[in-house]
Design a protein around this motif. Structure first.
Motif, mmCIF file in Angstrom:
data_model
loop_
_atom_site.group_PDB
_atom_site.id
_atom_site.type_symbol
_atom_site.label_atom_id
_atom_site.label_comp_id
_atom_site.label_asym_id
_atom_site.label_seq_id
_atom_site.Cartn_x
_atom_site.Cartn_y
_atom_site.Cartn_z
ATOM 1 N N GLN A 97 0.750 -1.164 -0.057
ATOM 2 C CA GLN A 97 0.068 0.155 -0.076
ATOM 3 C C GLN A 97 0.902 1.093 0.100
ATOM 4 O OE1 GLN A 97 -2.234 -0.575 3.563
ATOM 5 N NE2 GLN A 97 -3.827 -2.054 2.478
ATOM 6 N N THR A 98 1.847 1.301 0.895
ATOM 7 C CA THR A 98 2.659 2.453 0.999
ATOM 8 C C THR A 98 3.503 2.896 -0.392
ATOM 9 O OG1 THR A 98 3.034 1.944 3.106
ATOM 10 C CG2 THR A 98 4.581 3.431 2.227
ATOM 11 N N HIS A 99 3.763 1.916 -0.988
ATOM 12 C CA HIS A 99 4.539 1.798 -2.382
ATOM 13 C C HIS A 99 3.731 1.799 -3.472
ATOM 14 C CE1 HIS A 99 8.340 2.603 0.112
ATOM 15 N NE2 HIS A 99 7.732 1.306 0.825
ATOM 16 N N ARG A 100 2.357 1.673 -3.214
ATOM 17 C CA ARG A 100 1.387 1.419 -4.485
ATOM 18 C C ARG A 100 1.935 0.483 -5.409
ATOM 19 N NH1 ARG A 100 -0.900 6.725 -5.959
ATOM 20 N NH2 ARG A 100 -2.562 5.384 -6.854
ATOM 21 N N ILE A 101 2.309 -0.840 -5.041
ATOM 22 C CA ILE A 101 2.943 -1.747 -5.795
ATOM 23 C C ILE A 101 1.851 -3.308 -5.678
ATOM 24 C CG2 ILE A 101 5.223 -0.991 -5.873
ATOM 25 C CD1 ILE A 101 5.789 -3.212 -3.600
ATOM 26 N N ARG A 102 1.879 -3.676 -6.782
ATOM 27 C CA ARG A 102 0.855 -4.903 -7.012
ATOM 28 C C ARG A 102 1.566 -6.280 -6.877
ATOM 29 N NH1 ARG A 102 -0.152 -0.687 -10.144
ATOM 30 N NH2 ARG A 102 -2.009 0.362 -10.074
ATOM 31 N N ARG A 103 2.831 -6.414 -7.020
ATOM 32 C CA ARG A 103 3.576 -7.512 -6.792
ATOM 33 C C ARG A 103 4.670 -7.178 -5.979
ATOM 34 N NH1 ARG A 103 2.465 -6.917 -12.327
ATOM 35 N NH2 ARG A 103 1.104 -8.699 -13.172
ATOM 36 N N LEU A 104 5.120 -7.996 -5.045
ATOM 37 C CA LEU A 104 6.131 -7.991 -3.946
ATOM 38 C C LEU A 104 7.091 -9.203 -4.022
ATOM 39 C CD1 LEU A 104 7.092 -6.272 -1.951
ATOM 40 C CD2 LEU A 104 5.603 -7.134 -0.310
ATOM 41 N N PRO A 105 8.167 -9.291 -4.309
ATOM 42 C CA PRO A 105 8.981 -10.517 -4.129
ATOM 43 C C PRO A 105 9.284 -10.667 -2.695
ATOM 44 C CG PRO A 105 10.095 -8.602 -5.563
ATOM 45 C CD PRO A 105 8.913 -8.233 -4.962
ATOM 46 N N VAL A 106 9.449 -12.107 -2.219
ATOM 47 C CA VAL A 106 9.725 -12.545 -0.863
ATOM 48 C C VAL A 106 10.899 -13.056 -0.859
ATOM 49 C CG1 VAL A 106 8.592 -14.077 0.880
ATOM 50 C CG2 VAL A 106 7.162 -13.113 -0.869
ATOM 51 N N VAL A 107 11.595 -12.516 0.082
ATOM 52 C CA VAL A 107 13.130 -13.324 0.178
ATOM 53 C C VAL A 107 13.491 -13.906 1.746
ATOM 54 C CG1 VAL A 107 14.119 -11.500 -1.200
ATOM 55 C CG2 VAL A 107 13.923 -10.965 1.345
ATOM 56 N N GLU A 108 14.076 -15.069 1.708
ATOM 57 C CA GLU A 108 14.488 -15.655 2.942
ATOM 58 C C GLU A 108 15.919 -15.903 2.727
ATOM 59 O OE1 GLU A 108 12.080 -19.015 5.160
ATOM 60 O OE2 GLU A 108 12.776 -19.735 3.296
ATOM 61 N N ASN A 109 16.684 -15.580 3.963
ATOM 62 C CA ASN A 109 18.157 -15.697 3.849
ATOM 63 C C ASN A 109 18.610 -15.024 2.763
ATOM 64 O OD1 ASN A 109 18.106 -17.149 6.459
ATOM 65 N ND2 ASN A 109 17.298 -18.985 5.213
ATOM 66 N N LYS A 110 18.285 -13.846 2.426
ATOM 67 C CA LYS A 110 18.692 -13.085 1.215
ATOM 68 C C LYS A 110 18.741 -13.680 -0.177
ATOM 69 C CE LYS A 110 22.084 -10.522 4.370
ATOM 70 N NZ LYS A 110 23.314 -10.210 4.435
ATOM 71 N N LYS A 111 17.694 -14.671 -0.114
ATOM 72 C CA LYS A 111 17.532 -15.366 -1.380
ATOM 73 C C LYS A 111 16.032 -15.180 -1.710
ATOM 74 C CE LYS A 111 21.481 -17.331 -1.552
ATOM 75 N NZ LYS A 111 22.404 -16.972 -2.615
ATOM 76 N N LEU A 112 15.584 -15.034 -2.912
ATOM 77 C CA LEU A 112 14.358 -14.898 -3.685
ATOM 78 C C LEU A 112 13.747 -16.342 -3.630
ATOM 79 C CD1 LEU A 112 12.271 -13.239 -5.269
ATOM 80 C CD2 LEU A 112 13.271 -14.410 -7.252
ATOM 81 N N VAL A 113 12.466 -16.239 -2.617
ATOM 82 C CA VAL A 113 11.723 -17.642 -2.328
ATOM 83 C C VAL A 113 10.415 -17.522 -3.070
ATOM 84 C CG1 VAL A 113 12.984 -18.344 -0.452
ATOM 85 C CG2 VAL A 113 11.068 -17.058 -0.189
ATOM 86 N N GLY A 114 9.974 -16.493 -3.640
ATOM 87 C CA GLY A 114 8.578 -16.407 -3.878
ATOM 88 C C GLY A 114 7.944 -14.731 -4.349
#
Length: 141
Positions: A97-114
């Motif tokens: 909401q704050t950044h008005r974005i529709r897709r958000l990468p998810v990271v775990e241990n600095k790696k893209l996971v979803g």
């Protein structure tokens, strides 16, 4: 507590900044996605942006540019946003909401996971949460 990892779709794919937009479109088709995080220097260690199918059409094709000559790095703009996998769903909504974005990468241990998209929100959130999110993200600003 519902987390980002609980609502994301896994298997997100990177595109190196040096790859062309025609290759990005091919990857989007192959993986049935509408967005790809863009990585620096061909590695998958640092995100420099995200590009969407709409970015390719509006930012390249509609301007008369050749997508086989424009790179993902050329099109990626702004400060990349992401969320930690263990973040609460309210933090996910706030970030989007704050950044008005529709897709958000998810990271775990600095790696893209979803990746979390509008479809993921629709599947996992209440109607009230979705309505509040949509009002803020799509509001004319």
């Amino acid at each position: 507590m519902t987390t980002a990892k609980d609502i994301m779709h896994s298997g997100a794919h990177w595109i190196p900044a040096h790859e062309t937009l025609d290759r990005a479109a091919q990857l989007m088709r192959e993986h049935n996605v509408g967005a790809l995080p863009v990585s620096a220097n061909g590695g998958q260690d640092r995100m420099v942006g995200i590009i969407t199918d709409r970015d390719i059409v509006v930012g390249c094709v509609a301007k008369g540019h050749d997508p086989s000559k424009v790179t993902a790095g050329d099109l990626a703009q702004g400060t990349p946003r992401w969320i930690e996998a263990e973040a609460d769903v309210n933090a996910v909504l706030e970030e989007m909401q704050t950044h008005r974005i529709r897709r958000l990468p998810v990271v775990e241990n600095k790696k893209l996971v979803g990746m979390i998209s509008e479809a993921d929100l629709a599947q996992h959130l209440t109607e009230e949460q979705i309505a509040g999110w949509a009002e803020k993200v799509y509001a004319r600003g």
